[in-house]
Every structure is written in C-alpha cells, then in structure tokens.
Design an enzyme around this catalytic site. Structure first.
Site, PDB file in Angstrom:
ATOM      1  N   GLY A  35      26.170  31.368  60.492  1.00 39.43           N
ATOM      2  CA  GLY A  35      25.155  31.439  59.439  1.00 39.43           C
ATOM      3  C   GLY A  35      24.412  32.765  59.389  1.00 39.43           C
ATOM      4  N   GLN A  94       1.413  28.187  50.394  1.00 39.83           N
ATOM      5  CA  GLN A  94       0.787  28.182  51.729  1.00 39.83           C
ATOM      6  C   GLN A  94       0.060  29.505  51.932  1.00 39.83           C
ATOM      7  OE1 GLN A  94       3.194  26.569  54.961  1.00 39.83           O
ATOM      8  NE2 GLN A  94       4.742  26.052  53.427  1.00 39.83           N
ATOM      9  N   LYS A 195      -5.366  15.416  39.569  1.00 39.76           N
ATOM     10  CA  LYS A 195      -4.216  14.964  40.379  1.00 39.76           C
ATOM     11  C   LYS A 195      -4.587  15.007  41.857  1.00 39.76           C
ATOM     12  CE  LYS A 195      -0.667  17.895  41.742  1.00 39.76           C
ATOM     13  NZ  LYS A 195       0.454  18.817  41.509  1.00 39.76           N
ATOM     14  N   ARG A 197      -2.739  14.816  45.713  1.00 44.94           N
ATOM     15  CA  ARG A 197      -1.482  14.718  46.465  1.00 44.94           C
ATOM     16  C   ARG A 197      -1.819  14.446  47.927  1.00 44.94           C
ATOM     17  NH1 ARG A 197       3.890  17.176  45.970  1.00 44.94           N
ATOM     18  NH2 ARG A 197       3.236  18.549  44.271  1.00 44.94           N
ATOM     19  N   ASP A 221       2.875  24.200  33.570  1.00 47.54           N
ATOM     20  CA  ASP A 221       2.705  24.311  35.019  1.00 47.54           C
ATOM     21  C   ASP A 221       3.409  25.566  35.522  1.00 47.54           C
ATOM     22  OD1 ASP A 221       1.728  23.577  37.454  1.00 47.54           O
ATOM     23  OD2 ASP A 221       2.770  21.662  37.575  1.00 47.54           O
ATOM     24  N   THR A 229       4.909  15.622  39.829  1.00 48.27           N
ATOM     25  CA  THR A 229       3.688  15.981  39.084  1.00 48.27           C
ATOM     26  C   THR A 229       3.893  15.731  37.593  1.00 48.27           C
ATOM     27  OG1 THR A 229       3.113  17.639  40.733  1.00 48.27           O
ATOM     28  CG2 THR A 229       2.122  17.921  38.542  1.00 48.27           C
TER      29      THR A 229
HETATM   30  C1  R5P Z   1       0.984  22.373  42.361  1.00 46.38           C
HETATM   31  O1  R5P Z   1      -0.193  22.580  42.471  1.00 46.38           O
HETATM   32  C2  R5P Z   1       1.895  23.114  41.430  1.00 46.38           C
HETATM   33  O2  R5P Z   1       1.200  23.746  40.395  1.00 46.38           O
HETATM   34  C3  R5P Z   1       2.952  22.184  40.866  1.00 46.38           C
HETATM   35  O3  R5P Z   1       2.324  21.248  40.024  1.00 46.38           O
HETATM   36  C4  R5P Z   1       3.656  21.446  41.960  1.00 46.38           C
HETATM   37  O4  R5P Z   1       4.037  22.331  42.974  1.00 46.38           O
HETATM   38  C5  R5P Z   1       4.865  20.720  41.432  1.00 46.38           C
HETATM   39  O5  R5P Z   1       5.467  20.025  42.479  1.00 46.38           O
HETATM   40  P1  R5P Z   1       6.258  18.679  42.211  1.00 46.38           P
HETATM   41  O6  R5P Z   1       7.223  18.944  41.102  1.00 46.38           O
HETATM   42  O7  R5P Z   1       6.944  18.393  43.517  1.00 46.38           O
HETATM   43  O8  R5P Z   1       5.276  17.627  41.879  1.00 46.38           O
END
Ligand code: R5P
Length: 302
Positions: A35, A94, A195, A197, A221, A229
C-alpha cells in the site's frame, strides 16, 4: 505553469488544464503491494510555477500522503512555487477541540502541508471561514455559491419574483452561507433548521425550522457525507409544507450508501460540484454535477 494531478480527481485536473490551454504534466505514482506509494515527477520543474490538484476524498489519509509526496518531489526538483489545489480539504470539520482529549486533526494536516513545501492553497467552500487563518501560507478560498445562484435563478425565479421559494440551511452553522446566497439572489427569503448530531453515535435530529417554509425549498450545504443531514431536513421541511425540495451542496463526499439514501429521499434533485469525483457506482438519477474547473483555472491564472 505546470499542472500535476494526484489520483483522487484526475478528471477535474484535466478540465482545469484544458481551461488553461495546457496538458497535465507527467507523474509516476507507484503503489507497492503493502500500500505504500512512490512518487516521481517525470518532467523538469526547476524554477517553474507548479500546481498539484488533489482533493482529499474518497480516501482522505491516502490522498493526503500522496499530496505530501508530490509536493516534496516538486520541491526537491527545484520548483519555484508550489500551489496545492485541494478543492475538498479533508479533516476540515476537525478544526478545533470539541471535547477535551481530542487532537486537532486539521492543524496536523496544515503543519505537514507547510513543512513539505506548499506555498499556496486553493480550496472551495470550507466548513468554517476561520480555517484560512490557521495557515501561514496564502489560502484562496473559492465558493460555488455564484455558480449555484445562476442555476437557482434559472430554475426558480418566475417573472422576476421569488414568491414560492425559500433557501434553507440544514443547520445553524450554515447561516452565513445561506445569507450570502440570499444576497447574491436579490434577498430571496431564507430559513434555518436546528440540527443536533450525537457525536458518539452520529445520529442526527432536526425538529425546529426558524423562518417560513414555502412550496419550493432549496437546501444549501457545504457537503453531503452520509446524506443523513439532508434526509432529516427534507422530512422536516416536507412536514412543514414543502412540496418541491432541491439540494445544492458543494462537496459530494457520498460516504457509505449516501447515493441510495438520497435517491430514495423526498428530495427532487441534488446539485453538487466536481470538487470530488463521483465514481460511476455512486451516481444516481437525481444527481447533477456542476464543474468548478473554470473557477479554479481563472484563480490560477490571475
Ligand atoms: C455539517 O455541519 C456539514 O455542514 C454537513 O451538513 C454535514 O457534514 C453532512 O454530513 P451528513 O451528510 O453525514 O449528514
């Protein structure tokens, strides 16, 4: 100028080179049985302006390592300036410590990019506008919003009016993005969803919409990873009266079965860009990909 491409998105690199009226410069990327990779530039780069195109998806770790090696090879061979075009900058979510004990992974990536010799970064729609400040080299932060705006105007403006349309951010973190798009579109109304998470399970919940839901909803987004999301937002918006739901997201990360999830969702169409290449097996009928090659080429030539 000489343009090199890693393996993660050669079609985009080819389009950028074409826009600039040049071909891709040759590079050898050999993968050993275990790899590991060996990178070798096959052209003289002494005193040249060199560009490396390498978004870091679908394999962030391997894609970054390859990028580091290409930059190192160019540096060792005398390149004058190295611009790393990383349309999708992996690990950008991150960028700080969320819970005590965590690493700041993006800082590690930035330190390495700078240490191997990158002189400039060109990237797209970062998760946070503060990310460029973490670098010590110039960062050109481009956005797909103007391209999206053109498409939305064509699709949704009726007789110069936005009467049945609302832009929606699927989370509070996207407010700046949605406001910016609304401004480009002559102040089309916007709304945001609250939202949550769960960082351990990754489970997403969305229960409140701030603003008025209209018949046509355009969710905007920065990226779609698992698609959760978008699905959760579309379900909530549909419960609140949305009849037609479109999605505009810059980065089609499409992890796991996102393509299937999105195809089955209440969303009518998903527009994304080619910052990340969508492999054949992840294409789906509701998806339309818009190219950002022209914008990158313009930025490189200015
Ligand atoms: C999060 O804050 C980003 O803006 C996206 O909404 C998120 O990373 C989307 O991730 P997923 O499709 O896994 O919900």
């Amino acid at each position: 100028m000489k343009i090199f491409s890693g393996i993660s998105n050669k079609p985009l690199a080819q389009k950028i080179a074409k826009e600039l009226g040049i071909g891709l410069s040759p590079i050898e990327i050999h993968v050993f049985p275990d790899g590991e990779k060996r990178v070798r530039v096959l052209e003289k780069v002494v005193d040249e302006d060199c560009v490396v195109v390498q978004p870091t998806s679908p394999n962030p770790d391997a894609d970054y390592m390859e990028l580091f090696f290409i930059v190192d090879a160019l540096k060792r061979n005398g390149a004058k300036k190295i611009t790393a075009v990383i349309p999708y900058l992996g690990y950008q979510r991150q960028d700080h410590v969320f819970r005590s004990g965590e690493a700041v992974s993006l800082e590690v990536i930035i330190k390495t990019l700078e240490a191997v010799g990158a002189d400039k970064i060109v990237t797209f729609d970062l998760h946070s506008i503060k990310i460029p400040e973490l670098f010590h080299i110039p960062v050109v932060h481009l956005s797909a919003l103007p391209i999206f705006a053109k498409k939305i105007k064509k699709m949704s403006m009726v007789n110069g009016q936005w009467s049945k349309v609302v832009l929606v951010s699927p989370d509070m973190g996207g407010i700046r993005r949605i406001k910016q798009l609304s401004e480009i579109l002559d102040h089309v109304p916007y709304a945001t969803i609250e939202k949550n998470r769960d960082l351990k399970s990754g489970k997403i919940e969305a229960s409140v919409v701030h603003g008025t839901v209209k018949k046509q909803v355009i969710i905007v987004d920065d990226m779609i990873s698992t698609g959760s999301t978008i699905v959760v937002a579309a379900d909530l918006l549909s419960k609140n009266g949305a009849e037609e739901i479109f999605v505009f997201a810059t980065h089609p990360v499409f992890s796991k079965d996102a393509h299937t999830v999105l195809q089955k969702s209440k969303v009518k169409k998903v527009f994304a860009t080619d910052t990340i290449t969508v492999p054949k097996e992840k294409e789906f009928p509701k998806l339309e990909v818009i190219s950002v090659a022209g914008m990158i080429a313009t930025s490189l030539s200015s």
